[in-house]
Design a protein around this motif. Structure first.
Motif, mmCIF file in Angstrom:
data_model
loop_
_atom_site.group_PDB
_atom_site.id
_atom_site.type_symbol
_atom_site.label_atom_id
_atom_site.label_comp_id
_atom_site.label_asym_id
_atom_site.label_seq_id
_atom_site.Cartn_x
_atom_site.Cartn_y
_atom_site.Cartn_z
ATOM 1 N N ILE A 23 0.841 -1.204 0.000
ATOM 2 C CA ILE A 23 0.000 0.000 0.000
ATOM 3 C C ILE A 23 0.871 1.247 0.000
ATOM 4 O O ILE A 23 0.615 2.189 -0.757
ATOM 5 N N ASP A 24 1.904 1.249 0.815
ATOM 6 C CA ASP A 24 2.812 2.389 0.858
ATOM 7 C C ASP A 24 3.470 2.606 -0.509
ATOM 8 O O ASP A 24 3.582 3.745 -0.983
ATOM 9 N N SER A 25 3.887 1.523 -1.145
ATOM 10 C CA SER A 25 4.514 1.611 -2.466
ATOM 11 C C SER A 25 3.531 2.169 -3.499
ATOM 12 O O SER A 25 3.888 3.019 -4.313
ATOM 13 N N TYR A 26 2.283 1.695 -3.466
ATOM 14 C CA TYR A 26 1.260 2.201 -4.386
ATOM 15 C C TYR A 26 1.000 3.688 -4.154
ATOM 16 O O TYR A 26 0.968 4.478 -5.110
ATOM 17 N N LEU A 27 0.807 4.083 -2.907
ATOM 18 C CA LEU A 27 0.520 5.488 -2.612
ATOM 19 C C LEU A 27 1.666 6.399 -3.031
ATOM 20 O O LEU A 27 1.451 7.491 -3.558
ATOM 21 N N HIS A 28 2.887 5.934 -2.820
ATOM 22 C CA HIS A 28 4.048 6.717 -3.233
ATOM 23 C C HIS A 28 4.094 6.839 -4.761
ATOM 24 O O HIS A 28 4.320 7.934 -5.295
ATOM 25 N N ALA A 29 3.860 5.733 -5.470
ATOM 26 C CA ALA A 29 3.877 5.755 -6.938
ATOM 27 C C ALA A 29 2.768 6.653 -7.484
ATOM 28 O O ALA A 29 2.994 7.417 -8.430
ATOM 29 N N LYS A 30 1.580 6.582 -6.885
ATOM 30 C CA LYS A 30 0.471 7.414 -7.348
ATOM 31 C C LYS A 30 0.760 8.890 -7.073
ATOM 32 O O LYS A 30 0.495 9.749 -7.915
#
Length: 188
Positions: A115-122
């Protein structure tokens, strides 16, 4: 005596963890209910209702601090590692309850990292110029990370809607990916 009471109830976490020693594919609804019992009853709940300046508070007596939750999980790990089988032998890391608890905590850590990786990428994609190829590629990469988050989560219930679960999952992921409010991720 307090020690006697602790000893008397040490079997409860073991039985709860052992009762959830199956996959989401077998019975996702039951497994999710057992996880809710673990979170709400065994570990207590964390309530963020009391915040500086908003004047709200909670009367929930089950609310515990993160430190108390950490202490509780430490005690449960100790109980699971020192539990004995019917012959009096210590089960330790071989007990189904301990293995399931370990798998649950590892799964949660992977999910939080995803989730952290997704939020950072978004977030990084949103910083790029609107309509650019870079932004489009970054959003596609972020969407792939969201699909990875979904692969670590429970599948949508087959009874939830008339569409196939793949169609439902794509619809859900698209709605999450295009949403501006990220409150849902705070809940996870």
């Amino acid at each position: 005596d307090k020690y006697d009471i602790d000893e008397k109830y040490t079997f409860i976490p073991r039985l709860i963890f052992e009762s959830a020693f199956f996959t989401d594919v077998t019975d996702p609804v039951m497994r999710n209910r057992v996880i809710m019992i673990i979170d709400d009853v065994i570990l207590g709940t964390e309530n963020n209702a009391v915040r500086e300046g908003n004047g709200t508070s909670s009367n929930n007596k089950n609310t515990v601090s993160p430190t108390s939750r950490a202490l509780g999980i430490t005690m449960i790990i100790n109980y699971l590692l020192t539990s004995r089988n019917d012959h009096g032998e210590v089960k330790g890391e071989n007990s189904p309850a301990y293995r399931w608890m370990y798998a649950l905590l590892a799964q949660r850590a992977k999910l939080q990292n995803a989730i952290d990786s997704y939020l950072h990428a978004k977030s990084e994609a949103e910083k790029l110029p609107s309509g650019s190829e870079e932004r489009s590629n970054a959003k596609a990469a972020a969407y792939e990370k969201l699909q990875h988050v979904a692969s670590l989560s429970s599948p949508p219930s087959a009874n939830a809607s008339p569409g196939t679960s793949t169609e439902d999952l794509d619809l859900i992921l698209n709605k999450i990916h295009t949403a501006r409010d990220r409150h849902i991720f705070r809940l996870l």
